[in-house]
Design an enzyme around this catalytic site. Structure first.
Site, PDB file in Angstrom:
ATOM      1  CG  HIS A   1      49.397  43.748  33.709  1.00  0.00           C
ATOM      2  ND1 HIS A   1      50.718  43.475  33.965  1.00  0.00           N
ATOM      3  CD2 HIS A   1      49.575  45.153  33.251  1.00  0.00           C
ATOM      4  CE1 HIS A   1      51.656  44.310  33.764  1.00  0.00           C
ATOM      5  NE2 HIS A   1      51.041  45.442  32.872  1.00  0.00           N
TER       6      HIS A   1
ATOM      7  CG  HIS B   1      49.158  50.016  31.873  1.00  0.00           C
ATOM      8  ND1 HIS B   1      49.804  50.512  32.945  1.00  0.00           N
ATOM      9  CD2 HIS B   1      49.707  48.707  31.578  1.00  0.00           C
ATOM     10  CE1 HIS B   1      50.665  49.733  33.367  1.00  0.00           C
ATOM     11  NE2 HIS B   1      50.575  48.511  32.665  1.00  0.00           N
TER      12      HIS B   1
ATOM     13  CG  HIS C   1      54.509  47.211  35.781  1.00  0.00           C
ATOM     14  ND1 HIS C   1      53.469  47.530  36.400  1.00  0.00           N
ATOM     15  CD2 HIS C   1      54.324  47.108  34.557  1.00  0.00           C
ATOM     16  CE1 HIS C   1      52.590  47.665  35.457  1.00  0.00           C
ATOM     17  NE2 HIS C   1      52.913  47.189  34.296  1.00  0.00           N
TER      18      HIS C   1
ATOM     19  CD  GLU D   1      57.405  45.356  30.977  1.00  0.00           C
ATOM     20  OE1 GLU D   1      57.736  46.401  31.817  1.00  0.00           O
ATOM     21  OE2 GLU D   1      56.665  45.578  30.190  1.00  0.00           O
TER      22      GLU D   1
ATOM     23  CG  ASP E   1      51.434  45.747  29.729  1.00  0.00           C
ATOM     24  OD1 ASP E   1      50.989  46.471  30.476  1.00  0.00           O
ATOM     25  OD2 ASP E   1      52.586  45.533  29.286  1.00  0.00           O
ATOM     26  CG  ASP E   2      50.356  49.316  27.699  1.00  0.00           C
ATOM     27  OD1 ASP E   2      49.533  50.047  28.301  1.00  0.00           O
ATOM     28  OD2 ASP E   2      51.097  48.760  28.011  1.00  0.00           O
TER      29      ASP E   2
HETATM   30  N1  ADE Z   1      53.107  51.408  31.177  1.00  0.00           N
HETATM   31  C1  ADE Z   1      52.329  50.865  30.709  1.00  0.00           C
HETATM   32  N2  ADE Z   1      52.885  49.778  30.164  1.00  0.00           N
HETATM   33  C2  ADE Z   1      53.629  49.293  30.838  1.00  0.00           C
HETATM   34  C3  ADE Z   1      54.564  48.310  30.798  1.00  0.00           C
HETATM   35  N3  ADE Z   1      54.276  47.144  30.140  1.00  0.00           N
HETATM   36  N4  ADE Z   1      55.602  48.223  31.641  1.00  0.00           N
HETATM   37  C4  ADE Z   1      55.773  49.527  32.427  1.00  0.00           C
HETATM   38  N5  ADE Z   1      55.082  50.485  32.374  1.00  0.00           N
HETATM   39  C5  ADE Z   1      53.949  50.420  31.551  1.00  0.00           C
HETATM   40 ZN    ZN Z   2      51.927  46.950  32.505  1.00  0.00          ZN
END
Ligand code: ADE
Ligand code: ZN
Length: 330
Positions: A14, A16, A194, A197, A275-276
């Site tokens: 996971h 991005h 997703h 969350e 994630d990011d």
């Molecule tokens: N796009 C990038 N990170 C995300 C996240 N944590 N939740 C939803 N969309 C995303």
């Molecule tokens: Zn994500």
């Protein structure tokens, strides 16, 4: 322990790619492409990385992605992430990309997929890092736009293993994408989404029932529904959990309140992911370290989490077996 967690072989399921755009690279690409950023310095930009919820983050994330224009830009973005993986013993990756973020700005789909795919191929040949690329639909956009993105992907199905669903969960439940997911699955693509969350446990159930996903991204709100937890355990449905993301976006007020180890102990197939990472303060190793510091994760739990990341990856069975073997001495 930090050394142990860094050298532990791991997979990331996971991530991005647009969320791995470090501020320094953002500034470099802005200059290369003569794009004016609304910030004077890296420090001023990172000072804005103080989020109260998912939407506040997404607004900056889409703005940041606007510096990506050329095939080489997408290559450089992906390669920078791969270099992090190499240093953190991440040996298999299944990154996400958001084609609509780029095609809506006039960047051709081929530019995006070519740069990313070239870097992923190099990762395999140069570092032995295997991968499978997942294309996400932006859920705040229409069903029609998702169908269009899927159509644009058709010539490149050899480069993509699956589809995902990301962006603003609240107000955009899974049902809207049932038909496009059915079409993609009919084309032989795997599916993730997703869910749970910021949104309720029902979004996890609907992703399973209506989208027929193979894995759930995040899924931490499953804890609110004991029946769902039972189902995740018996059906071995993996959750790709992102601890630092969850605390930075205030899904949990503090890491000590995160439920990942509670779910692990209940038998849910949870994995750790970043994630990011450029926005949330850490790549995969930093997420493992945060669990050790904030939740007292044991070495045995860390190994089980790494085992789950291989077991529930979309890698071919021989590759899975090879990766699981690497954990034998841990
Ligand atoms: N796009 C990038 N990170 C995300 C996240 N944590 N939740 C939803 N969309 C995303
Ligand atoms: Zn994500």
């Amino acid at each position: 322990m930090d050394y142990f967690l860094n050298t532990l072989p791991k997979a990331e399921l996971h991530l991005h790619l647009e969320g791995s755009l470090e501020p320094e690279l953002m500034f470099r690409l802005a200059e290369r492409n003569s794009i004016e950023l609304p910030y004077d310095s890296v420090e001023q930009l990172t000072a804005a990385y103080d989020f109260n919820n998912l939407q506040e983050f997404l607004d900056l994330y889409y703005q940041g992605a606007a510096v990506l224009l050329t095939e080489q830009d997408f290559y450089d973005l992906t390669w920078a992430y791969i270099e992090r993986c190499r240093t953190q013993h991440v040996i298999h990756i299944e990154p996400f990309f958001d084609p609509q973020t780029h095609t809506d700005r006039g960047i051709p789909f081929i530019t995006v997929i070519s740069g990313i795919s070239r870097a992923l191929k190099n990762a395999e040949t140069e570092y032995g890092i295997s991968s499978g690329l997942i294309m996400c639909f932006l859920r705040h956009l229409s069903e029609e736009a998702a169908f269009e993105a899927l159509q644009q992907a058709e010539p490149y199905l050899d480069n993509i293993i699956g589809i995902g669903l990301d962006s603003s969960e609240l107000g955009h439940p899974p049902a809207k994408f049932a038909r496009v997911f059915a079409k993609a699955r009919g084309m032989g693509l795997l599916a993730v989404a997703h869910a749970g969350e910021e949104g309720p446990a029902q979004n996890i159930i609907d992703s399973l029932e209506l989208l027929h996903v193979d894995r759930i991204d995040h899924g931490v709100r499953a804890i609110d529904d004991p029946e769902l937890i039972k189902r995740l355990v018996t059906e071995k449905i993996a959750l790709t959990v992102c601890p630092l993301s969850n605390t930075r976006l205030k899904v949990f007020a503090d890491m000590s309140q995160h439920n990942i180890l509670e779910m692990l102990e209940q038998g849910v197939k949870v994995t750790v992911n970043s994630d990011d990472p450029a926005y949330f303060g850490g790549y995969l190793t930093e997420n493992f370290i945060a669990l050790e510091k904030g939740l007292g994760m044991s070495k045995e739990q860390a190994v089980l989490l790494a085992r789950n990341s291989f077991e529930y990856s979309f890698a071919k069975s021989e590759r899975k077996a090879e990766m699981l073997l690497e954990l034998n001495c841990y």
